[in-house]
Every structure is written in structure tokens, then in C-alpha cells.
Design a protein around this motif. Structure first.
Motif, PDB file in Angstrom:
ATOM      1  N   ASP A 182       0.987  -1.332  -0.155  1.00 34.72           N
ATOM      2  CA  ASP A 182      -0.052  -0.004  -0.031  1.00 34.72           C
ATOM      3  C   ASP A 182       0.932   1.475  -0.032  1.00 34.72           C
ATOM      4  O   ASP A 182       0.358   2.514  -0.260  1.00 34.72           O
ATOM      5  N   ARG A 183       2.060   1.019   0.350  1.00 34.95           N
ATOM      6  CA  ARG A 183       3.100   2.212   0.215  1.00 34.95           C
ATOM      7  C   ARG A 183       3.461   2.618  -0.746  1.00 34.95           C
ATOM      8  O   ARG A 183       4.505   1.951  -1.604  1.00 34.95           O
ATOM      9  N   ASP A 184       2.533   3.522  -1.699  1.00 34.46           N
ATOM     10  CA  ASP A 184       2.973   3.966  -3.024  1.00 34.46           C
ATOM     11  C   ASP A 184       3.085   5.441  -3.177  1.00 34.46           C
ATOM     12  O   ASP A 184       2.418   6.254  -3.063  1.00 34.46           O
ATOM     13  N   LEU A 185       4.588   6.032  -3.267  1.00 26.01           N
ATOM     14  CA  LEU A 185       4.496   7.481  -3.169  1.00 26.01           C
ATOM     15  C   LEU A 185       3.858   8.166  -4.206  1.00 26.01           C
ATOM     16  O   LEU A 185       3.732   9.383  -4.004  1.00 26.01           O
ATOM     17  N   LEU A 186       3.982   7.698  -5.263  1.00 24.08           N
ATOM     18  CA  LEU A 186       3.407   8.257  -6.473  1.00 24.08           C
ATOM     19  C   LEU A 186       2.048   8.414  -6.385  1.00 24.08           C
ATOM     20  O   LEU A 186       1.264   9.298  -7.048  1.00 24.08           O
ATOM     21  N   ARG A 187       0.993   7.714  -5.592  1.00 21.35           N
ATOM     22  CA  ARG A 187      -0.283   7.748  -5.458  1.00 21.35           C
ATOM     23  C   ARG A 187      -0.882   8.350  -4.047  1.00 21.35           C
ATOM     24  O   ARG A 187      -1.993   8.527  -3.806  1.00 21.35           O
ATOM     25  N   SER A 188       0.022   8.299  -3.134  1.00 17.84           N
ATOM     26  CA  SER A 188      -0.372   8.520  -1.588  1.00 17.84           C
ATOM     27  C   SER A 188      -0.153  10.314  -1.536  1.00 17.84           C
ATOM     28  O   SER A 188       0.583  10.820  -2.367  1.00 17.84           O
ATOM     29  N   ASN A 189      -1.122  11.002  -0.912  1.00 20.92           N
ATOM     30  CA  ASN A 189      -1.152  12.274  -0.738  1.00 20.92           C
ATOM     31  C   ASN A 189      -1.742  12.669   0.632  1.00 20.92           C
ATOM     32  O   ASN A 189      -2.040  11.644   1.512  1.00 20.92           O
ATOM     33  N   THR A 190      -1.775  14.047   0.911  1.00 25.58           N
ATOM     34  CA  THR A 190      -2.092  14.530   2.315  1.00 25.58           C
ATOM     35  C   THR A 190      -3.359  15.244   2.358  1.00 25.58           C
ATOM     36  O   THR A 190      -3.791  15.844   3.173  1.00 25.58           O
ATOM     37  N   TYR A 191      -4.432  14.541   1.667  1.00 28.24           N
ATOM     38  CA  TYR A 191      -5.722  15.065   1.318  1.00 28.24           C
ATOM     39  C   TYR A 191      -6.260  14.909   2.807  1.00 28.24           C
ATOM     40  O   TYR A 191      -7.045  15.828   3.345  1.00 28.24           O
ATOM     41  N   GLY A 192      -6.234  13.888   3.682  1.00 33.59           N
ATOM     42  CA  GLY A 192      -6.883  13.785   5.075  1.00 33.59           C
ATOM     43  C   GLY A 192      -6.391  14.863   5.794  1.00 33.59           C
ATOM     44  O   GLY A 192      -7.032  15.201   6.923  1.00 33.59           O
ATOM     45  N   THR A 193      -4.897  15.107   5.852  1.00 33.15           N
ATOM     46  CA  THR A 193      -4.383  16.151   6.700  1.00 33.15           C
ATOM     47  C   THR A 193      -5.082  17.448   6.245  1.00 33.15           C
ATOM     48  O   THR A 193      -5.728  18.166   7.217  1.00 33.15           O
ATOM     49  N   GLY A 194      -5.480  17.716   5.103  1.00 34.55           N
ATOM     50  CA  GLY A 194      -6.233  19.020   4.602  1.00 34.55           C
ATOM     51  C   GLY A 194      -7.610  18.992   4.954  1.00 34.55           C
ATOM     52  O   GLY A 194      -8.059  20.029   5.486  1.00 34.55           O
ATOM     53  N   GLU A 195      -8.013  17.755   5.084  1.00 33.55           N
ATOM     54  CA  GLU A 195      -9.548  17.581   5.716  1.00 33.55           C
ATOM     55  C   GLU A 195      -9.550  18.251   6.887  1.00 33.55           C
ATOM     56  O   GLU A 195     -10.442  18.879   7.444  1.00 33.55           O
ATOM     57  N   LEU A 196      -8.811  17.785   7.952  1.00 32.47           N
ATOM     58  CA  LEU A 196      -8.499  18.107   9.209  1.00 32.47           C
ATOM     59  C   LEU A 196      -8.110  19.652   9.393  1.00 32.47           C
ATOM     60  O   LEU A 196      -8.874  20.248  10.094  1.00 32.47           O
ATOM     61  N   LEU A 197      -7.302  20.146   8.569  1.00 30.76           N
ATOM     62  CA  LEU A 197      -7.043  21.633   8.696  1.00 30.76           C
ATOM     63  C   LEU A 197      -8.305  22.480   8.063  1.00 30.76           C
ATOM     64  O   LEU A 197      -8.489  23.538   8.650  1.00 30.76           O
ATOM     65  N   ALA A 198      -8.917  21.942   7.145  1.00 31.44           N
ATOM     66  CA  ALA A 198     -10.220  22.591   6.707  1.00 31.44           C
ATOM     67  C   ALA A 198     -11.158  22.785   7.743  1.00 31.44           C
ATOM     68  O   ALA A 198     -11.619  23.917   7.751  1.00 31.44           O
ATOM     69  N   HIS A 199     -11.558  21.673   8.333  1.00 32.91           N
ATOM     70  CA  HIS A 199     -12.315  21.525   9.358  1.00 32.91           C
ATOM     71  C   HIS A 199     -12.035  22.713  10.574  1.00 32.91           C
ATOM     72  O   HIS A 199     -12.858  23.420  11.040  1.00 32.91           O
ATOM     73  N   ALA A 200     -10.707  22.557  11.130  1.00 36.34           N
ATOM     74  CA  ALA A 200     -10.166  23.508  12.215  1.00 36.34           C
ATOM     75  C   ALA A 200     -10.322  24.957  11.451  1.00 36.34           C
ATOM     76  O   ALA A 200     -10.763  25.841  12.348  1.00 36.34           O
ATOM     77  N   LEU A 201      -9.938  25.353  10.383  1.00 40.21           N
ATOM     78  CA  LEU A 201     -10.170  26.756   9.965  1.00 40.21           C
ATOM     79  C   LEU A 201     -11.231  27.226   9.750  1.00 40.21           C
ATOM     80  O   LEU A 201     -11.818  28.534   9.932  1.00 40.21           O
ATOM     81  N   ARG A 202     -12.393  26.243   9.010  1.00 35.62           N
ATOM     82  CA  ARG A 202     -13.624  27.036   8.586  1.00 35.62           C
ATOM     83  C   ARG A 202     -14.824  26.558   9.733  1.00 35.62           C
ATOM     84  O   ARG A 202     -15.731  27.249   9.966  1.00 35.62           O
ATOM     85  N   LYS A 203     -14.638  25.685  10.610  1.00 32.36           N
ATOM     86  CA  LYS A 203     -15.612  25.079  11.662  1.00 32.36           C
ATOM     87  C   LYS A 203     -15.522  25.207  12.909  1.00 32.36           C
ATOM     88  O   LYS A 203     -16.520  25.251  13.818  1.00 32.36           O
ATOM     89  N   SER A 204     -14.392  25.330  13.350  1.00 32.11           N
ATOM     90  CA  SER A 204     -13.810  25.234  14.861  1.00 32.11           C
ATOM     91  C   SER A 204     -13.853  26.517  15.379  1.00 32.11           C
ATOM     92  O   SER A 204     -13.888  26.829  16.578  1.00 32.11           O
ATOM     93  N   GLY A 205     -13.784  27.668  14.598  1.00 32.18           N
ATOM     94  CA  GLY A 205     -13.536  28.978  15.184  1.00 32.18           C
ATOM     95  C   GLY A 205     -12.108  29.265  15.774  1.00 32.18           C
ATOM     96  O   GLY A 205     -12.023  30.210  16.421  1.00 32.18           O
ATOM     97  N   ALA A 206     -11.231  28.500  15.338  1.00 29.47           N
ATOM     98  CA  ALA A 206      -9.761  28.610  15.848  1.00 29.47           C
ATOM     99  C   ALA A 206      -9.235  29.895  15.446  1.00 29.47           C
ATOM    100  O   ALA A 206      -9.499  30.481  14.102  1.00 29.47           O
ATOM    101  N   GLU A 207      -8.572  30.655  15.990  1.00 26.10           N
ATOM    102  CA  GLU A 207      -7.831  31.891  15.901  1.00 26.10           C
ATOM    103  C   GLU A 207      -6.390  31.538  15.555  1.00 26.10           C
ATOM    104  O   GLU A 207      -5.589  32.474  14.839  1.00 26.10           O
ATOM    105  N   ARG A 208      -5.964  30.342  15.788  1.00 25.35           N
ATOM    106  CA  ARG A 208      -4.569  29.913  15.515  1.00 25.35           C
ATOM    107  C   ARG A 208      -4.605  28.390  15.409  1.00 25.35           C
ATOM    108  O   ARG A 208      -5.274  27.600  16.192  1.00 25.35           O
ATOM    109  N   VAL A 209      -3.676  27.817  14.239  1.00 23.83           N
ATOM    110  CA  VAL A 209      -3.600  26.406  14.352  1.00 23.83           C
ATOM    111  C   VAL A 209      -2.328  25.920  14.292  1.00 23.83           C
ATOM    112  O   VAL A 209      -1.245  26.822  13.575  1.00 23.83           O
TER     113      VAL A 209
END
Length: 386
Positions: A109-136
Motif C-alpha cells: 500500500d506504500r506507493d509514493l506516486l499515489r499517496s497524498n495529504t488530502y486527509g490532513t487537509g480535511e482536518l485543517l479545513a475543518h479547523a479553519l472553517r468550523k472550529s472558530g480557531a484563531e490559530r492552528v
């Protein structure tokens, strides 16, 4: 006697909080009952795995849990810590390892050409847009990816297009075709984003993300390395035209498979020393100043410890404030022993004091062994001059 117990995790064995608890229980057991004792536990981290937990626990945060995509697109449970009661700022703390970590993929399953950080972006998007955080704060240790942060950017709403304006799947395999980066239609709030990053590698070249860290993540051969490097070069070129800034040579751009580059480029993030970020949130210096003795440690005391890992950061702070500091570890790397003894006033390594046990046995029995040797040391310090 006021003792501060501030270890990092014992990787593969104990979390930082579990290590602190074992040391605290042992110290209480060994300390003479007729002598006053105060113990403060403050588990630490350096921006890698355990960072969110350390800050969450110290500041009484709450966990935000959501379904996100792992490096190869499977749904996993990710989380970040939200700190709301500091009276200073609403803070979100996330670790990319929660969604895009090396431990989430195995074998083929470890394939660097097909793996990405989309899930980290989903966490960050939620923190930025839904949590009301002023700093991340984003910890980027333990990555399984080499995508330059395009997966994260896609989750935030950026689009990646070829010369014919066809949409590209945000994976490294398609980066050589990249011609256009489109901005999110809805943008995101002006939140301060700080990245815990201790490496200085640039994005490209012999010291870059692919060449240095790719082999640890399953880089298959030279042909794959060349393709990855070509893709990241294309990303850097297009990003420089699009944003008017070129971060490819910025120290730390190559961290976490180029996620350092991606966070600076797409989010305007600042890359800061991980231990300093954590120590500031934990008010660690004030805790050290309150103590008469500081206990710290991690699973392996080695050359990396001396290059800015949490125990060395604790020791540096303790030395500056004139407090003795003792390090507990699972093992001591011989090549680093002299430097470690210069860093700490004393070292208790389970590999030294439990020579009859195998490494596997020491790992399995780590809570018991830390308890035992903390108690032994407390008994000695409590009854003899030290």
C-alpha cells in the motif's frame, strides 16, 4: 522536594503521559515518607506524534473527531485538539500523522506516486472553517507522503489543472502535467498557522524531500525518485508563478514529503521549532522554574535527541534555570553517549540497568521498569547527598 516530570513518548511502548505516570508513581514509592514531596507531571513533545495530545492534556482541550481519507484514500478516523479556555486565543492543534501518517499504510500500500495529504487537509479545513480557531498548530512528523502538500491544498479547495484545463487528481503521479493552480472559491479565514518543523531540508535536490526521506517511506527505485523529483520541481515552478513567492529552498520546505513547502505556499504558514512551540503552549519554563529537580526522557536517547528533540529541550531549559535534570530512556546510543552525558546530569537507560532482558522484554515491561528505577533513584536521592 519539588519534582517536574516532563518526558516525551517511549515510541512503540508508552505515550508521554504513560511514561510520566510510571515515573511519578515510582518516585512517590521510593521517596522517604518523612520528607515533603511535590510532583508535577507535564508530558512534552517536539512537534511530532504526541504533540496534540500533550497540548490537549495540559490545557484541558477537547478532541474533534471526523472521518478523513488516509494516504491512499481509505476512510479513517482523524482528530485534532481544540483549546478554548486559555483566555488568550482559540487554538487548534493537529498532527498530519493522524490522517497521512506512515503507520496508516503498510507493505504494497506504500506507493509514493499515489499517496497524498488530502486527509490532513480535511482536518485543517475543518479547523479553519468550523472550529472558530484563531490559530492552528500543525505537527508534521511521521508522514507517509511525498506530494508537496497538493493533497492538503486540494482539501482546502485549490484545484490543479493541466495545460488544457483538465482537472488533475492531486497525487504526485500527475504533478509533471501541472500547468495551472486555481484558488478556492470560498477562501478561508485569516487564521495564523504555525508548523512544528525541526528539519532544514529544502524541497528539491540531494538534501530534499525525495532523496532524503523517500527511502524511509517505500521509495521503490531510481526511476520513481526521478519522477517524484520532476513532479515537485513542476509544482514549485507553477506555484512560484501563481503566488509570486518561491519556497522551494526555504529551510524545512522538504519536511514531511514537501508538506512544509505546501503549508507555506498554500496557507502562508510559518515553520517554527517544534519543541519551542509545544513548550510555549505548556508554559514549560515556568514549570521548570518551580521545580528542584527535573525528570525527562524518551524511548531512545541518541544523536537525534541532541538535535532538538524534546528531552534535550527540557534539559537546556533546566540548565539555563540552574535545575538538575535526569533523563530516563529505553536505550542509549553508544556513539552519542558522551554528548548525552554533557546534556543531562544523569541518565538511567533500561538497556544499561536491565541487561538480562531483551529489548522486546524491556519494551513490553516499560511501565514496570520505569516505576522500579524511578523508585530506586528517589530512594537514593532522598537518603544520600546527590
Amino acid at each position: 522536594m519539588r519534582v517536574l516530570i516532563a518526558p516525551d513518548k517511549f515510541k512503540g511502548s508508552l505515550t508521554a503521559a504513560e511514561a510520566a505516570a510510571a515515573l511519578a508513581e515510582g518516585w512517590r514509592e521510593g521517596w522517604p515518607k518523612d520528607k515533603p514531596l511535590e510532583i508535577e507531571c507535564l508530558p512534552v513533545a517536539d512537534g511530532g506524534e504526541g504533540t496534540a495530545e500533550a497540548i490537549h492534556d495540559a490545557l484541558a482541550g477537547r478532541w474533534i473527531t471526523l472521518a478523513v481519507h488516509d494516504p491512499i484514500g481509505r476512510i479513517v478516523e482523524g482528530r485534532y485538539a481544540l483549546i478554548e479556555n486559555t483566555g488568550v486565543e482559540r487554538l487548534a492543534v493537529l498532527e498530519m500523522s493522524s490522517a497521512s501518517g506512515f503507520s496508516l499504510v503498510r507493505g504494497n500500500d506504500r506507493d509514493l506516486l499515489r499517496s497524498n495529504t488530502y486527509g490532513t487537509g480535511e482536518l485543517l479545513a475543518h479547523a479553519l472553517r468550523k472550529s472558530g480557531a484563531e490559530r492552528v498548530i500543525v505537527g508534521i512528523g511521521g508522514s507517509a507522503t511525498n506530494d508537496g502538500g497538493i493533497g492538503l491544498a486540494a482539501a482546502l479547495g485549490f484545484r490543479f489543472l493541466d495545460a488544457d484545463r483538465h482537472s488533475l487528481e492531486p497525487i504526485p503521479q500527475h504533478l509533471p502535467e501541472l500547468a495551472i493552480i486555481e484558488f478556492p472559491s470560498d477562501g478561508f479565514p485569516p487564521v495564523t498557522i504555525d508548523v512544528a518543523c525541526d528539519v532544514k531540508n529544502p524541497l528539491l535536490g540531494p538534501r530534499g524531500a525525495t532523496r532524503v526521506y523517500g527511502p524511509q517511506k517505500g521509495l521503490r527505485d531510481e526511476a520513481q525518485a526521478v519522477q517524484l523529483e520532476l513532479g515537485l520541481t513542476r509544482l514549485a515552478d507553477v506555484a512560484a508563478r501563481t503566488f509570486g513567492k518561491d519556497h522551494r529552498d526555504t529551510p524545512g520546505a522538504g519536511a514531511a514529503g514537501g508538506l512544509g513547502f505546501g503549508l507555506m505556499t498554500f496557507c502562508g504558514a510559518a515553520l517554527l521549532p517544534g519543541f519551542d512551540l509545544v513548550a510555549d503552549q505548556l508554559a514549560l519554563e515556568e514549570a521548570v522554574a518551580r521545580a528542584d529537580l527535573v525528570l525527562t526522557g524518551e524511548g531512545s536517547l541518541d544523536g537525534q535527541t541532541l538535535e532538538g528533540k524534546a528531552p534535550a529541550g527540557v534539559a537546556s531549559m533546566a540548565r539555563r534555570l540552574g535545575r538538575p535534570v535526569i533523563a530516563f530512556g529505553g536505550r542509549v546510543q553508544e556513539a552519542a553517549r558522551v554528548g548525552l552525558h554533557d546534556c543531562f546530569d544523569a541518565i538511567v537507560a533500561l538497556s544499561d540497568v536491565e541487561r538480562d532482558l531483551t529489548q522486546e522484554q524491556r519494551i513490553a515491561r516499560a511501565p514496570e521498569l520505569l516505576f522500579r528505577h524511578a523508585a530506586h533513584l528517589a530512594r537514593r536521592i532522598g537518603t544520600e547527598p546527590w
